[in-house]
Design an enzyme around this catalytic site. Structure first.
Site, short mmCIF file in Angstrom:
data_model
loop_
_atom_site.label_atom_id
_atom_site.label_comp_id
_atom_site.label_asym_id
_atom_site.label_seq_id
_atom_site.Cartn_x
_atom_site.Cartn_y
_atom_site.Cartn_z
CB CYS A 246 86.09 34.14 80.98
SG CYS A 246 86.46 35.84 81.42
CG ASN B 279 90.81 37.27 81.90
OD1 ASN B 279 90.27 36.99 80.83
ND2 ASN B 279 90.22 37.08 83.06
CG HIS C 296 89.40 32.04 80.92
ND1 HIS C 296 89.69 32.98 79.95
CD2 HIS C 296 89.07 32.75 82.04
CE1 HIS C 296 89.56 34.19 80.46
NE2 HIS C 296 89.19 34.08 81.72
N1 ACO Z 1 99.30 45.74 93.11
C1 ACO Z 1 99.71 45.75 94.40
N2 ACO Z 1 98.94 45.38 95.42
C2 ACO Z 1 97.70 44.98 95.14
C3 ACO Z 1 97.19 44.94 93.83
C4 ACO Z 1 98.04 45.34 92.80
N3 ACO Z 1 97.68 45.33 91.50
N4 ACO Z 1 95.92 44.49 93.85
C5 ACO Z 1 95.62 44.26 95.13
N5 ACO Z 1 96.69 44.55 95.91
C6 ACO Z 1 96.82 44.44 97.35
C7 ACO Z 1 95.50 44.47 98.04
O1 ACO Z 1 95.09 45.81 98.31
C8 ACO Z 1 95.80 43.72 99.32
O2 ACO Z 1 96.48 44.60 100.18
P1 ACO Z 1 96.22 44.51 101.78
O3 ACO Z 1 96.68 43.14 102.18
O4 ACO Z 1 97.05 45.61 102.30
O5 ACO Z 1 94.75 44.70 101.95
C9 ACO Z 1 96.82 42.67 98.87
O6 ACO Z 1 97.37 43.16 97.63
C10 ACO Z 1 96.19 41.32 98.62
O7 ACO Z 1 95.06 41.50 97.79
P2 ACO Z 1 94.15 40.29 97.35
O8 ACO Z 1 92.99 40.78 96.55
O9 ACO Z 1 93.88 39.47 98.58
O10 ACO Z 1 95.19 39.52 96.42
P3 ACO Z 1 95.05 38.07 95.78
O11 ACO Z 1 96.21 37.27 96.16
O12 ACO Z 1 93.69 37.49 95.97
O13 ACO Z 1 95.22 38.39 94.22
C11 ACO Z 1 93.90 38.60 92.25
C12 ACO Z 1 94.28 39.21 93.58
C13 ACO Z 1 95.14 38.56 91.39
C14 ACO Z 1 92.85 39.47 91.59
C15 ACO Z 1 93.38 37.16 92.47
O14 ACO Z 1 92.43 37.15 93.50
C16 ACO Z 1 92.77 36.57 91.23
O15 ACO Z 1 93.41 36.42 90.21
N6 ACO Z 1 91.49 36.20 91.30
C17 ACO Z 1 90.80 35.64 90.16
C18 ACO Z 1 90.32 36.76 89.31
C19 ACO Z 1 89.89 36.32 87.95
O16 ACO Z 1 90.37 35.34 87.43
N7 ACO Z 1 89.00 37.11 87.37
C20 ACO Z 1 88.59 36.96 86.03
C21 ACO Z 1 87.55 35.91 85.81
S1 ACO Z 1 87.17 35.83 84.15
C22 ACO Z 1 85.85 36.84 83.71
O17 ACO Z 1 84.78 36.38 83.52
C23 ACO Z 1 86.04 38.30 83.54
#
Ligand code: ACO
Length: 397
Positions: free
Chosen positions: A173, A353, A323
């Site tokens: 990214c 993304n 990004h």
């Molecule tokens: N729908 C419903 N529930 C979900 C989902 C979903 N799609 N995904 C995860 N959950 C649940 C989890 O299982 C967890 O449940 P639990 O509490 O019972 O265990 C709960 O939601 C919280 O999960 P987290 O992973 O802690 O959620 P978070 O608030 O961190 O959000 C996310 C997750 C959206 C992925 C966030 O961490 C994020 O955006 N991180 C950055 C990721 C990113 O930008 N990646 C790309 C980088 S660019 C590249 O180079 C590819």
């Protein structure tokens, strides 16, 4: 001998000859021509057919301008509700946690190459620029359709007759920001004059569509920017700041995995150690929380550093364009840098993304809608797998 576009074609001697690339300056700028080295002969071992006497580029520009932009997305739109039919999720969860509502996904006969070419054509059209005058194409992608590189197919598809150099840049990214800085370096120090930077990724092909933690985030797209040599006072890359951290790489990646199902047998029935087993890449593996923390810590620092190098403060910059990974990341960085919401460019809700494509895709929309005008300054930053991250302060047009 010069052809219609000013590039020189070799007159190959009848002797056995090796044809090697060499560097020359044509009417339209910097190009690769061919140096013919005879393996034997009476008139010396080497005959140069390039117009250039020296192999070093003669034209060095002080600046580079961003003069054209284009983008392309696949036709298939996948909403959060569509995803809730294949994984345990909901529109509410995805939009609240990420800001994403829709994404486009390559399907049917569509290809990443076609998206990249469409984006490139639109960028060239905006600048009213002949593809034959391109002398470098940088294809920023981590998902090429050929592991040895996607870039050389682009000039072929654009109909370039002058064989411009084209190669891939792999930095996930962060790829587009790195491509932009690389283009500027090629122009300022390398003698290149017209560089097309493409950010294109088909991440949907490397997503585990049963993993709700990752499949909701990504979409496919391409964006392209034409960067052109200019005088110092018109320069469009005011500063940059680039980094990588392999230690953090474990939080986000799609590593190679050996295919353990096939064992290769020698003719006597023994298991062969060589050739090695066939490999493929795993789906994207991500620790979302760690990536989130990394982004909100490193991106503001990087932008602050780039602003400082440019002698600017955030209030004197017209736009913040990050990004497009997660709206909460964008909001946190904007707050930290004191950019008001109305100066933040975001189209993540519609496309998710799109990795290396996200910045040129959002910039293209902002330019075509009249939001970003010629002369506007933009603080931009990419971040992602590697880990890699980097910022640039740019001026549009
Ligand atoms: N729908 C419903 N529930 C979900 C989902 C979903 N799609 N995904 C995860 N959950 C649940 C989890 O299982 C967890 O449940 P639990 O509490 O019972 O265990 C709960 O939601 C919280 O999960 P987290 O992973 O802690 O959620 P978070 O608030 O961190 O959000 C996310 C997750 C959206 C992925 C966030 O961490 C994020 O955006 N991180 C950055 C990721 C990113 O930008 N990646 C790309 C980088 S660019 C590249 O180079 C590819």
């Amino acid at each position: 001998m010069a052809n219609a576009s000013g590039f020189f074609t070799p007159s190959v001697p009848k002797l056995r000859a090796k044809v090697q690339p060499s560097i020359g300056i044509s009417r339209s700028g910097f190009c690769f021509s061919r140096r013919v080295v005879c393996s034997s002969g009476t008139e010396g071992a080497e005959k140069l057919v390039s117009p250039s006497e020296s192999r070093m580029p003669k034209l060095v520009s002080k600046g580079c301008r961003l003069v054209g932009i284009g983008s392309a997305v696949p036709s298939l739109s996948v909403s959060n509700d569509d995803l809730s039919k294949i994984v345990d999720t909901s529109d509410e969860w995805i939009s609240v946690r990420t800001g994403i509502r829709n994404r486009r996904v390559i399907s049917g006969k569509e290809s990443l190459k076609d998206l990249a070419v469409e984006a490139a054509r639109k960028a060239l059209e905006m600048a009213d620029f002949d593809p034959n005058d391109l002398d470098l194409i940088l294809m920023c992608t981590s998902t090429p359709e050929d592991i040895f590189g996607a870039a050389p197919q682009i000039p072929r598809e654009l109909g370039c007759k002058n064989y411009p150099l084209a190669y891939d840049i792999t930095a996930a990214c962060s790829g587009f920001v790195l491509g932009l800085v690389s283009a500027a370096c090629h122009i300022r120090g390398g003698g290149f004059r017209n560089v097309l930077v493409i950010g294109a990724d088909g991440v949907s092909r490397f997503v585990d569509w049963t993993d709700r933690g990752t499949c909701i985030l990504f979409g496919d797209a391409a964006g392209a920017v034409l960067v052109q040599a200019c005088d110092a006072e018109e320069d469009g890359l005011l500063s940059f700041d680039l980094h990588s951290d392999g230690e953090g790489g474990r939080h986000l990646g799609a590593p190679m995995s050996d295919d353990k199902t096939d064992e290769l047998l020698g003719s006597n029935g023994s298991v062969l150690d060589f050739p090695p087993k066939r490999s493929s890449y795993s789906c994207i593996q991500m620790n979302g929380k760690e990536v989130f923390r990394f982004a909100v810590r490193c991106v503001p620092q990087s932008i602050e550093s780039a602003l400082q190098k440019a002698g600017l403060v955030s209030s004197s910059v017209d736009w913040l364009l990050l990004h497009q990974a997660n709206q909460r990341i964008i909001d946190a960085v904007a707050t930290r840098l004191e950019f008001p919401q109305e100066k933040v460019i975001s189209n993540l809700a519609n496309y998710g993304n799109t990795s290396a494509a996200s910045i040129p895709l959002a910039l293209d929309e902002a330019v075509r809608s009249g939001k970003v005008k010629p002369g506007h300054t933009i603080a931009t930053a990419g971040f992602g797998a590697g880990l890699t991250w980097g910022s640039a302060v740019i001026r549009w047009g």
